[in-house]
Design a protein around this motif. Structure first.
Motif, PDB file in Angstrom:
ATOM      1  N   PRO A 118       0.803  -1.230   0.000  1.00 10.11           N
ATOM      2  CA  PRO A 118       0.000   0.000   0.000  1.00 10.11           C
ATOM      3  C   PRO A 118       0.837   1.282   0.000  1.00 10.11           C
ATOM      4  CG  PRO A 118       0.021  -0.966   2.180  1.00 10.11           C
ATOM      5  CD  PRO A 118       0.777  -1.919   1.305  1.00 10.11           C
ATOM      6  N   ARG A 119       1.379   1.626  -1.138  1.00  6.43           N
ATOM      7  CA  ARG A 119       2.155   2.862  -1.264  1.00  6.43           C
ATOM      8  C   ARG A 119       1.521   3.756  -2.340  1.00  6.43           C
ATOM      9  NH1 ARG A 119       5.280   3.290  -5.648  1.00  6.43           N
ATOM     10  NH2 ARG A 119       6.588   4.855  -4.629  1.00  6.43           N
ATOM     11  N   ALA A 120       1.906   5.040  -2.306  1.00  5.35           N
ATOM     12  CA  ALA A 120       1.411   6.011  -3.293  1.00  5.35           C
ATOM     13  C   ALA A 120      -0.115   6.033  -3.340  1.00  5.35           C
ATOM     14  CB  ALA A 120       1.997   5.729  -4.674  1.00  5.35           C
ATOM     15  N   LEU A 121      -0.752   5.975  -2.163  1.00  4.49           N
ATOM     16  CA  LEU A 121      -2.214   6.055  -2.109  1.00  4.49           C
ATOM     17  C   LEU A 121      -2.630   7.513  -2.261  1.00  4.49           C
ATOM     18  CD1 LEU A 121      -3.014   3.590   0.823  1.00  4.49           C
ATOM     19  CD2 LEU A 121      -2.706   3.102  -1.614  1.00  4.49           C
ATOM     20  N   SER A 122      -3.640   7.746  -3.066  1.00  2.00           N
ATOM     21  CA  SER A 122      -4.060   9.113  -3.366  1.00  2.00           C
ATOM     22  C   SER A 122      -5.572   9.227  -3.285  1.00  2.00           C
ATOM     23  CB  SER A 122      -3.582   9.511  -4.767  1.00  2.00           C
ATOM     24  OG  SER A 122      -4.147  10.747  -5.164  1.00  2.00           O
ATOM     25  N   VAL A 123      -6.045  10.409  -2.930  1.00  2.00           N
ATOM     26  CA  VAL A 123      -7.489  10.649  -2.907  1.00  2.00           C
ATOM     27  C   VAL A 123      -8.046  10.699  -4.320  1.00  2.00           C
ATOM     28  CG1 VAL A 123      -7.219  13.177  -2.868  1.00  2.00           C
ATOM     29  CG2 VAL A 123      -9.303  12.142  -1.953  1.00  2.00           C
ATOM     30  N   LEU A 124      -7.189  10.975  -5.318  1.00  2.00           N
ATOM     31  CA  LEU A 124      -7.639  11.071  -6.703  1.00  2.00           C
ATOM     32  C   LEU A 124      -6.649  10.378  -7.634  1.00  2.00           C
ATOM     33  CD1 LEU A 124      -8.706  14.835  -6.756  1.00  2.00           C
ATOM     34  CD2 LEU A 124     -10.263  12.895  -6.943  1.00  2.00           C
ATOM     35  N   TYR A 125      -7.165   9.510  -8.482  1.00  2.00           N
ATOM     36  CA  TYR A 125      -6.367   8.888  -9.540  1.00  2.00           C
ATOM     37  C   TYR A 125      -7.034   9.251 -10.872  1.00  2.00           C
ATOM     38  CZ  TYR A 125      -4.908   5.882  -5.612  1.00  2.00           C
ATOM     39  OH  TYR A 125      -4.461   5.393  -4.414  1.00  2.00           O
ATOM     40  N   PRO A 126      -6.465  10.178 -11.643  1.00  2.00           N
ATOM     41  CA  PRO A 126      -7.141  10.613 -12.870  1.00  2.00           C
ATOM     42  C   PRO A 126      -7.245   9.497 -13.901  1.00  2.00           C
ATOM     43  CG  PRO A 126      -4.902  11.473 -12.788  1.00  2.00           C
ATOM     44  CD  PRO A 126      -5.170  10.847 -11.449  1.00  2.00           C
ATOM     45  N   HIS A 127      -8.335   9.492 -14.629  1.00  2.00           N
ATOM     46  CA  HIS A 127      -8.557   8.476 -15.660  1.00  2.00           C
ATOM     47  C   HIS A 127      -7.586   8.709 -16.825  1.00  2.00           C
ATOM     48  CE1 HIS A 127     -10.543   5.737 -18.377  1.00  2.00           C
ATOM     49  NE2 HIS A 127     -11.421   5.409 -17.436  1.00  2.00           N
ATOM     50  N   PRO A 128      -6.896   7.668 -17.287  1.00  2.00           N
ATOM     51  CA  PRO A 128      -5.939   7.846 -18.392  1.00  2.00           C
ATOM     52  C   PRO A 128      -6.609   8.066 -19.739  1.00  2.00           C
ATOM     53  CG  PRO A 128      -6.105   5.527 -17.811  1.00  2.00           C
ATOM     54  CD  PRO A 128      -6.910   6.279 -16.791  1.00  2.00           C
ATOM     55  N   VAL A 129      -7.906   7.795 -19.827  1.00  2.00           N
ATOM     56  CA  VAL A 129      -8.685   7.915 -21.061  1.00  2.00           C
ATOM     57  C   VAL A 129      -8.002   7.120 -22.177  1.00  2.00           C
ATOM     58  CG1 VAL A 129      -9.958   9.482 -22.560  1.00  2.00           C
ATOM     59  CG2 VAL A 129      -9.408  10.187 -20.240  1.00  2.00           C
ATOM     60  N   ALA A 146      -9.908   7.117 -12.332  1.00  2.00           N
ATOM     61  CA  ALA A 146      -9.654   5.774 -12.878  1.00  2.00           C
ATOM     62  C   ALA A 146     -10.001   4.716 -11.850  1.00  2.00           C
ATOM     63  CB  ALA A 146      -8.188   5.651 -13.279  1.00  2.00           C
ATOM     64  N   MET A 147      -9.734   5.013 -10.591  1.00  2.00           N
ATOM     65  CA  MET A 147      -9.992   4.104  -9.480  1.00  2.00           C
ATOM     66  C   MET A 147     -10.065   4.939  -8.215  1.00  2.00           C
ATOM     67  SD  MET A 147      -6.183   2.362  -9.605  1.00  2.00           S
ATOM     68  CE  MET A 147      -6.379   1.270  -8.202  1.00  2.00           C
ATOM     69  N   ALA A 148     -10.438   4.332  -7.114  1.00  2.00           N
ATOM     70  CA  ALA A 148     -10.540   5.068  -5.852  1.00  2.00           C
ATOM     71  C   ALA A 148     -10.365   4.090  -4.695  1.00  2.00           C
ATOM     72  CB  ALA A 148     -11.887   5.776  -5.743  1.00  2.00           C
ATOM     73  N   ASP A 149      -9.562   4.484  -3.717  1.00  2.00           N
ATOM     74  CA  ASP A 149      -9.310   3.614  -2.565  1.00  2.00           C
ATOM     75  C   ASP A 149     -10.612   3.201  -1.872  1.00  2.00           C
ATOM     76  OD1 ASP A 149      -6.689   4.062  -3.185  1.00  2.00           O
ATOM     77  OD2 ASP A 149      -6.239   5.295  -1.432  1.00  2.00           O
ATOM     78  N   ARG A 150     -11.562   4.119  -1.812  1.00  2.00           N
ATOM     79  CA  ARG A 150     -12.810   3.847  -1.084  1.00  2.00           C
ATOM     80  C   ARG A 150     -13.603   2.696  -1.699  1.00  2.00           C
ATOM     81  NH1 ARG A 150     -13.201   8.484  -3.969  1.00  2.00           N
ATOM     82  NH2 ARG A 150     -14.875   8.722  -5.495  1.00  2.00           N
ATOM     83  N   TYR A 151     -13.392   2.448  -2.979  1.00  2.00           N
ATOM     84  CA  TYR A 151     -14.129   1.372  -3.637  1.00  2.00           C
ATOM     85  C   TYR A 151     -13.722  -0.016  -3.135  1.00  2.00           C
ATOM     86  CZ  TYR A 151     -15.648   4.869  -7.091  1.00  2.00           C
ATOM     87  OH  TYR A 151     -16.198   5.956  -7.722  1.00  2.00           O
ATOM     88  N   THR A 152     -12.607  -0.108  -2.424  1.00  2.00           N
ATOM     89  CA  THR A 152     -12.120  -1.413  -1.955  1.00  2.00           C
ATOM     90  C   THR A 152     -12.682  -1.801  -0.590  1.00  2.00           C
ATOM     91  OG1 THR A 152     -10.160  -0.534  -0.796  1.00  2.00           O
ATOM     92  CG2 THR A 152      -9.947  -0.969  -3.163  1.00  2.00           C
ATOM     93  N   HIS A 174      -0.267  15.896  -1.122  1.00  2.00           N
ATOM     94  CA  HIS A 174       0.189  14.500  -1.143  1.00  2.00           C
ATOM     95  C   HIS A 174      -0.213  13.818  -2.446  1.00  2.00           C
ATOM     96  CE1 HIS A 174       1.135  10.466   0.211  1.00  2.00           C
ATOM     97  NE2 HIS A 174      -0.107  10.089  -0.057  1.00  2.00           N
ATOM     98  N   ALA A 175      -1.431  14.062  -2.911  1.00  2.00           N
ATOM     99  CA  ALA A 175      -1.892  13.451  -4.163  1.00  2.00           C
ATOM    100  C   ALA A 175      -1.011  13.866  -5.335  1.00  2.00           C
ATOM    101  CB  ALA A 175      -3.347  13.842  -4.424  1.00  2.00           C
TER     102      ALA A 175
END
Length: 695
Positions: A281-292, A348-354, A432-433
């Motif tokens: 669990p490293r580089a956790l971010s509140v936002l991961y932008p979608h790569p499209v 693209a993804m979100a920690d909360r979804y897990t 941090h993000a």
């Protein structure tokens, strides 16, 4: 009997351990601020702030705010506001308590169903302390994760009871808790499928045929049929959620409607990405932008191959190791609603979804590692010549397992504690993000907003520019850039930004209102009115639009029409401060002093630090001879703006007329210091009251 007492004591001790470690990891959140979406959910939500009033309850069941229908979540926030007001500590404490309940309930459910206390404890420990779950706990707006999981676990508990004694009385609680879960967060639509998995293992309702080692179709049919009411509820919730999010514009934002191929590619990569983040669990971010369209093909192909291989292995293990089959399908299935096949938002993804899906992987770990070690030890014992030595080896590796488990949980606790620290405020969170991700236009935009709130407008503008440079079609950053230019009084640049937003999103109310304001500043009042009228056709319930249209009409001298617009704004939103203030000015000019005072009072109640409302209210009260009542409002203005010469002058008048001559004289001097010549009559009369030596 003694064994049962010992077992109960053991489970209570484990529950206490879970509670204390969760408290240790999440204690810092009690000093944290509201961040990010906490504004629309709590700190700027007037309905929630009312508490559990009949009006607020009715709103909770009819509102689709935040692009979701989740009345139980709204009621939970309203209850917190009733208990704690807008003090963040209380709201964070509720999240900690709910996460603790979820962890303990998860432990008791698996311990009761499987009979394995320590394996169940390890599942609960991983769930309680994994850093991927920080987002769901440390973020007040993610209360919906905690509540929905709480009701999911209660549904499973009720279903286990139903499986032991089928009947309508035991089935009703299953439906009841499931409905509450869906009303907390619609992600629970996959729960009927989860119950089918649990039927196979560990509940054991799907018995294998002795002849063919396969499941009898008749049993499957029976178990599916009994869940038809649950499937219907899931389907209804899915339809409601889809329509609400589509209407709210949460799908296809930034003018991009992603092809299904891009969404599937990102889904494959995200499935594997969550597993990697679970392991490391490293580089956790509140936002991961979608790569499209920037996702490398090799990543998609690799991820798809990994998922296919694991799925085949998991299905193949259904007879000998059913926990692998159930755990893997739990993980894959419960992620489906949020994996991005139906894209909602720009992430693209979100920690909360897990929060729920990782339970499946934790099951595989908790059962798989002991079995792997046990099988290894057995092979060493049965295959070796020196059996005594191998017995010692087996004893050693089995004894080391609890130590490794405790060490793992301790390491996760430290990681979680560290991750919690990034949630203390918006500046820390988005900084941090930016640090742990690349090209994160979402984080740059939100960091800019946090800097702006902190009073660093120039730094904020720089981050908005970075966000626009990374994603030129990102309307939130374009809008914020327009706001930055507007503060700098660069009207042409601001107008260009707002028009660009409206090219991408013609229905963007904020941009159209801001464009109207800029056009007014440029002297293009008729164009501003035209923009407001356009918005009035598509969003007639915008209080801000009616307020700004009123100011534009006022600038054209159409005061009666302006007053009507301000009154409409207040009808829509009784807390529209500027509409109250503008009405106060207009009514004063018409000589309707009492009505004006009431609107100024309302403006000050809503926004105690509104300088002009305090100043005008103080002046009107003074005109009526109510100088004692006027003084507190004028003092408030000076506290906010110490160099406000008009406030010093008005305060000097009221102080003089209430017999406070020395204080009045001090404010006369400050009035002169800040560039306003005081009324000569006031100076003369005050001089007569205060001889030279006393001044």
């Amino acid at each position: 009997m003694a064994w049962h007492r010992r077992q109960l004591g053991q489970r209570l001790a484990i529950s206490l351990f879970l509670a204390l470690t969760i408290l240790a990891a999440y204690w810092p959140t009690l000093r944290h601020e509201f961040v990010f979406d906490d504004r629309p959910y709590v700190s700027e939500n007037k309905h929630v702030q009312e508490g559990l009033t009949p009006k607020a309850v009715a709103w909770a069941f009819t509102s689709v705010r935040a692009a979701n229908w989740h009345p139980i979540t709204w009621l939970s926030h309203a209850f917190d506001c009733q208990l704690f007001g807008l003090k963040p500590a209380g709201h964070h404490a509720t999240n900690i308590v709910l996460h603790t309940f979820n962890s303990i309930l998860l432990f008791f459910i698996f311990a009761q169903i499987t009979g394995f206390t320590w394996r169940s404890a390890f599942i609960a420990g991983l769930f309680a302390l994994h850093p991927l779950h920080v987002e769901s706990v440390a973020w007040v707006a993610e209360r919906k994760d905690l509540l929905s999981t709480f009701f999911l676990l209660l549904t499973i508990w009720a279903y286990f009871r139903y499986s032991k004694s089928p009947g309508i009385k035991t089935y009703i609680p299953v439906v009841f808790f499931f409905v509450l879960g869906l009303m907390s967060k619609p992600m629970l639509v996959t729960l009927p499928f989860v119950l089918l998995l649990l039927d196979y293992w560990p509940i054991g309702r799907l018995a294998l045929s002795k002849r063919s080692s396969s499941i009898k179709p008749s049993i499957i049919s029976k178990l599916v049929v009994e869940k038809i009411p649950l499937f219907i509820l899931s389907f209804a919730s899915s339809i409601i959620t889809y329509r609400v999010q589509q209407a709210a514009g949460a799908m296809g934002r930034e003018g991009e409607l992603m092809p299904i191929g891009i969404r599937l590619a990102n889904a494959f990569v995200s499935y594997v990405g969550y597993i990697l983040k679970m392991i490391w669990p490293r580089a956790l971010s509140v936002l991961y932008p979608h790569p499209v369209r920037n996702l490398p093909e090799w990543q998609t192909i690799t991820a798809a191959f990994i998922l296919a291989a694991i799925t085949l292995l998991a299905i193949n293990a259904y007879q000998k190791r059913p926990y692998i089959t159930v755990g893997w399908l739990w993980y894959m299935g419960t992620l489906v609603p949020v994996i991005g096949i139906v894209q909602v938002g720009a992430q693209a993804m979100a920690d909360r979804y897990t929060y729920i899906p990782l339970i499946g992987l934790f099951v595989i770990i908790a059962w798989g590692i002991p079995e792997l070690i046990g099988n290894t030890a057995t092979k060493e014992i049965t295959g070796g010549k020196k059996k005594g030595e191998y017995h010692l080896f087996a004893f050693f590796i089995r004894s080391a397992l609890p130590t490794v488990a405790i060490f793992s949980l301790f390491a996760l606790t430290l990681c979680t504690y560290t991750q919690v620290g990034y949630w203390k405020n918006a500046l820390a969170l988005f900084s941090h993000a930016i640090h742990v991700t690349r090209g994160n236009y979402l984080a740059h935009n939100n960091y800019g907003a946090a800097l702006e709130d902190a009073g660093h407008a120039d730094e904020a503008a720089a981050h908005y520019q970075i966000a626009v440079r990374i994603r030129p079609t990102y309307v939130d950053a374009l809008n914020n850039m327009g706001n930055a230019f507007r503060r700098q009084k660069k009207w042409a640049e601001a107008e260009h930004m707002y028009r660009r937003v409206l090219e991408l999103e013609p229905s963007n109310a904020k941009a159209r209102i801001s464009l109207g304001a800029v056009l007014k500043e440029e002297g293009k009042v008729d164009e501003a009115i035209a923009e407001y009228n356009k918005l009035g056709q598509t969003a007639p319930d915008s209080a801000a639009m009616h307020n700004d249209l009123g100011t534009a009409l006022s600038a054209k001298g159409k005061i009666a029409e302006a007053i009507q617009e301000w009154k409409k704004a207040i009808q829509i939103d009784s807390r529209c401060v500027e509409a109250h203030h503008n009405l106060g000015i207009a009514l004063t000019d018409q000589g309707k002093i009492e009505e004006a005072i009431e609107h100024y009072r309302r403006a000050v109640e809503i926004a105690p630090n509104h300088v002009n409302a305090n100043l005008n209210l103080g002046a009107l009260l003074a005109e009526q001879g109510k100088h004692k009542a006027a003084i507190p409002y004028l003092l408030k203005v000076i506290k906010i703006e110490p160099q406000n010469a008009e406030a010093h002058h008005n305060l000097a008048v009221s102080l003089f007329l209430t017999g406070k001559y020395r204080q009045a004289w001090n404010h006369i001097r400050l009035c002169q210091k800040y560039g306003l010549k005081p009324d000569p009559r006031l100076v003369r009369d005050l001089s007569a009251k205060m001889p030279e030596p006393q001044r």
